[in-house]
Scaffold this motif. Structure first.
Motif, PDB file in Angstrom:
ATOM      1  N   PHE A   8       4.961  13.888 -11.813  1.00  0.00           N
ATOM      2  CA  PHE A   8       5.522  14.212 -13.286  1.00  0.00           C
ATOM      3  C   PHE A   8       4.519  14.135 -14.426  1.00  0.00           C
ATOM      4  CE2 PHE A   8       9.308  12.188 -11.092  1.00  0.00           C
ATOM      5  CZ  PHE A   8      10.149  13.002 -11.643  1.00  0.00           C
ATOM      6  N   SER A   9       3.041  14.482 -13.771  1.00  0.00           N
ATOM      7  CA  SER A   9       1.830  14.554 -14.670  1.00  0.00           C
ATOM      8  C   SER A   9       2.073  13.482 -15.580  1.00  0.00           C
ATOM      9  CB  SER A   9       2.057  16.010 -15.345  1.00  0.00           C
ATOM     10  OG  SER A   9       2.003  16.967 -14.630  1.00  0.00           O
ATOM     11  N   ALA A  10       2.141  12.090 -14.963  1.00  0.00           N
ATOM     12  CA  ALA A  10       1.965  10.910 -15.701  1.00  0.00           C
ATOM     13  C   ALA A  10       0.715  10.446 -15.603  1.00  0.00           C
ATOM     14  CB  ALA A  10       3.075  10.041 -15.269  1.00  0.00           C
ATOM     15  N   GLY A  11      -0.359  11.078 -15.111  1.00  0.00           N
ATOM     16  CA  GLY A  11      -1.689  10.354 -14.956  1.00  0.00           C
ATOM     17  C   GLY A  11      -1.954   9.373 -13.791  1.00  0.00           C
ATOM     18  N   ASP A  12      -2.932   8.649 -13.873  1.00  0.00           N
ATOM     19  CA  ASP A  12      -3.269   7.566 -12.772  1.00  0.00           C
ATOM     20  C   ASP A  12      -2.163   6.663 -12.771  1.00  0.00           C
ATOM     21  OD1 ASP A  12      -5.233   9.111 -11.987  1.00  0.00           O
ATOM     22  OD2 ASP A  12      -6.733   8.166 -13.187  1.00  0.00           O
ATOM     23  N   LEU A  13      -1.614   6.276 -11.772  1.00  0.00           N
ATOM     24  CA  LEU A  13      -0.662   5.202 -11.543  1.00  0.00           C
ATOM     25  C   LEU A  13      -1.543   3.598 -12.072  1.00  0.00           C
ATOM     26  CD1 LEU A  13       2.061   3.834 -10.597  1.00  0.00           C
ATOM     27  CD2 LEU A  13       0.918   3.351  -8.407  1.00  0.00           C
ATOM     28  N   SER A  14      -1.005   2.919 -12.992  1.00  0.00           N
ATOM     29  CA  SER A  14      -1.601   1.705 -13.096  1.00  0.00           C
ATOM     30  C   SER A  14      -0.835   0.547 -12.718  1.00  0.00           C
ATOM     31  CB  SER A  14      -1.776   1.192 -14.627  1.00  0.00           C
ATOM     32  OG  SER A  14      -0.610   1.563 -15.513  1.00  0.00           O
ATOM     33  N   GLU A  15       0.541   0.597 -12.468  1.00  0.00           N
ATOM     34  CA  GLU A  15       1.312  -0.342 -12.044  1.00  0.00           C
ATOM     35  C   GLU A  15       2.802   0.077 -11.709  1.00  0.00           C
ATOM     36  OE1 GLU A  15       2.644  -2.701 -16.000  1.00  0.00           O
ATOM     37  OE2 GLU A  15       0.488  -2.650 -15.728  1.00  0.00           O
TER      38      GLU A  15
ATOM     39  N   ALA B  87       0.909  -1.277  -0.062  1.00  0.00           N
ATOM     40  CA  ALA B  87       0.014   0.098   0.153  1.00  0.00           C
ATOM     41  C   ALA B  87       0.825   1.168   0.173  1.00  0.00           C
ATOM     42  CB  ALA B  87      -1.065  -0.003   1.355  1.00  0.00           C
ATOM     43  N   THR B  88       1.958   1.131   0.778  1.00  0.00           N
ATOM     44  CA  THR B  88       2.863   2.264   0.709  1.00  0.00           C
ATOM     45  C   THR B  88       3.620   2.697  -0.880  1.00  0.00           C
ATOM     46  OG1 THR B  88       3.268   1.890   2.983  1.00  0.00           O
ATOM     47  CG2 THR B  88       4.946   3.235   1.742  1.00  0.00           C
ATOM     48  N   ALA B  89       3.878   1.537  -1.302  1.00  0.00           N
ATOM     49  CA  ALA B  89       4.694   1.381  -2.573  1.00  0.00           C
ATOM     50  C   ALA B  89       3.342   2.129  -3.704  1.00  0.00           C
ATOM     51  CB  ALA B  89       5.055   0.004  -3.025  1.00  0.00           C
ATOM     52  N   LEU B  90       2.312   1.783  -3.283  1.00  0.00           N
ATOM     53  CA  LEU B  90       1.244   2.435  -4.336  1.00  0.00           C
ATOM     54  C   LEU B  90       0.904   3.874  -3.997  1.00  0.00           C
ATOM     55  CD1 LEU B  90      -1.281   1.597  -6.245  1.00  0.00           C
ATOM     56  CD2 LEU B  90      -2.876   1.575  -4.200  1.00  0.00           C
ATOM     57  N   GLY B  91       0.795   4.327  -2.941  1.00  0.00           N
ATOM     58  CA  GLY B  91       0.775   5.595  -2.479  1.00  0.00           C
ATOM     59  C   GLY B  91       2.138   6.364  -3.015  1.00  0.00           C
ATOM     60  N   LEU B  92       3.407   5.631  -2.944  1.00  0.00           N
ATOM     61  CA  LEU B  92       4.534   6.585  -3.527  1.00  0.00           C
ATOM     62  C   LEU B  92       4.335   6.676  -5.002  1.00  0.00           C
ATOM     63  CD1 LEU B  92       7.340   7.949  -3.150  1.00  0.00           C
ATOM     64  CD2 LEU B  92       8.236   5.357  -3.290  1.00  0.00           C
ATOM     65  N   GLY B  93       3.922   5.396  -5.484  1.00  0.00           N
ATOM     66  CA  GLY B  93       3.935   5.392  -7.045  1.00  0.00           C
ATOM     67  C   GLY B  93       2.810   6.552  -7.516  1.00  0.00           C
ATOM     68  N   MET B  94       1.703   6.562  -7.030  1.00  0.00           N
ATOM     69  CA  MET B  94       0.782   7.727  -7.013  1.00  0.00           C
ATOM     70  C   MET B  94       1.145   9.010  -7.116  1.00  0.00           C
ATOM     71  SD  MET B  94      -2.517   5.921  -5.535  1.00  0.00           S
ATOM     72  CE  MET B  94      -3.885   6.903  -5.718  1.00  0.00           C
ATOM     73  N   ARG B  95       1.817   9.300  -6.144  1.00  0.00           N
ATOM     74  CA  ARG B  95       2.839  10.576  -5.880  1.00  0.00           C
ATOM     75  C   ARG B  95       3.775  11.109  -6.909  1.00  0.00           C
ATOM     76  NH1 ARG B  95       4.060  12.238   0.231  1.00  0.00           N
ATOM     77  NH2 ARG B  95       4.671  14.186  -0.908  1.00  0.00           N
ATOM     78  N   ILE B  96       4.587   9.909  -7.471  1.00  0.00           N
ATOM     79  CA  ILE B  96       5.579  10.083  -8.460  1.00  0.00           C
ATOM     80  C   ILE B  96       4.744  10.398  -9.832  1.00  0.00           C
ATOM     81  CG2 ILE B  96       7.048   8.864  -9.787  1.00  0.00           C
ATOM     82  CD1 ILE B  96       8.129   7.409  -7.329  1.00  0.00           C
ATOM     83  N   CYS B  97       3.493   9.504 -10.086  1.00  0.00           N
ATOM     84  CA  CYS B  97       2.993   9.882 -11.322  1.00  0.00           C
ATOM     85  C   CYS B  97       2.421  11.374 -11.086  1.00  0.00           C
ATOM     86  CB  CYS B  97       1.561   8.814 -11.340  1.00  0.00           C
ATOM     87  SG  CYS B  97       2.417   7.427 -12.016  1.00  0.00           S
ATOM     88  N   ASP B  98       1.654  11.790 -10.170  1.00  0.00           N
ATOM     89  CA  ASP B  98       1.412  13.114  -9.861  1.00  0.00           C
ATOM     90  C   ASP B  98       2.305  14.190 -10.118  1.00  0.00           C
ATOM     91  OD1 ASP B  98      -0.884  14.844  -9.278  1.00  0.00           O
ATOM     92  OD2 ASP B  98       0.087  15.148  -7.542  1.00  0.00           O
TER      93      ASP B  98
END
Length: 120
Positions: free
Chosen positions: A63-70, A50-61
């Motif tokens: 870098f304006s990369a959209g919603d995290l998929s994986e 869950a922490t990795a998911l949250g971090l990935g979401m923040r990274i995508c946000d």
């Protein structure tokens, strides 16, 4: 069928489809285990995923990369793949190094969609 039983079925079919997958789990975005097909401390794994998911979401946000998929993490002896299952959960699988990444992604993306539908 109960939610947990449906999710356990998805995880079991996933491991049958990709023999290199050593373990899998579904967790809430808060890091609580919902379904697990893995050895080891599933509670600890769910929290980290869950922490990795949250971090990935923040990274995508950021870098304006959209919603995290994986996302994935690779170590010397294994790989962990993390897939968003919508706003309620996350799917994670662990595979041995050298596993067929294309097959893992194909099957896990499909499983993530099924899990998202189960969550509703």
């Amino acid at each position: 069928m109960a939610l947990n039983a449906e999710l356990e079925g998805v995880l079991q079919r996933l491991r049958s489809a990709v023999p290199e997958i050593q373990g899998s789990l579904v967790a809430s975005i808060d890091g609580l285990v919902i379904a697990s097909n893995t050895k080891g401390d599933a509670n600890r794994m769910a929290a980290m995923i869950a922490t990795a998911l949250g971090l990935g979401m923040r990274i995508c946000d950021t870098f304006s990369a959209g919603d995290l998929s994986e996302t994935s993490v690779t170590g010397n002896s294994g790989q962990i793949y993390v897939y968003s299952t919508g706003p309620k959960g996350v799917l994670a699988v662990y595979a041995v190094t050298g596993a067929n990444v294309g097959l893992i992604n194909l099957e896990c993306r499909d499983a993530a969609k099924k899990i998202a539908a189960i969550f509703g």
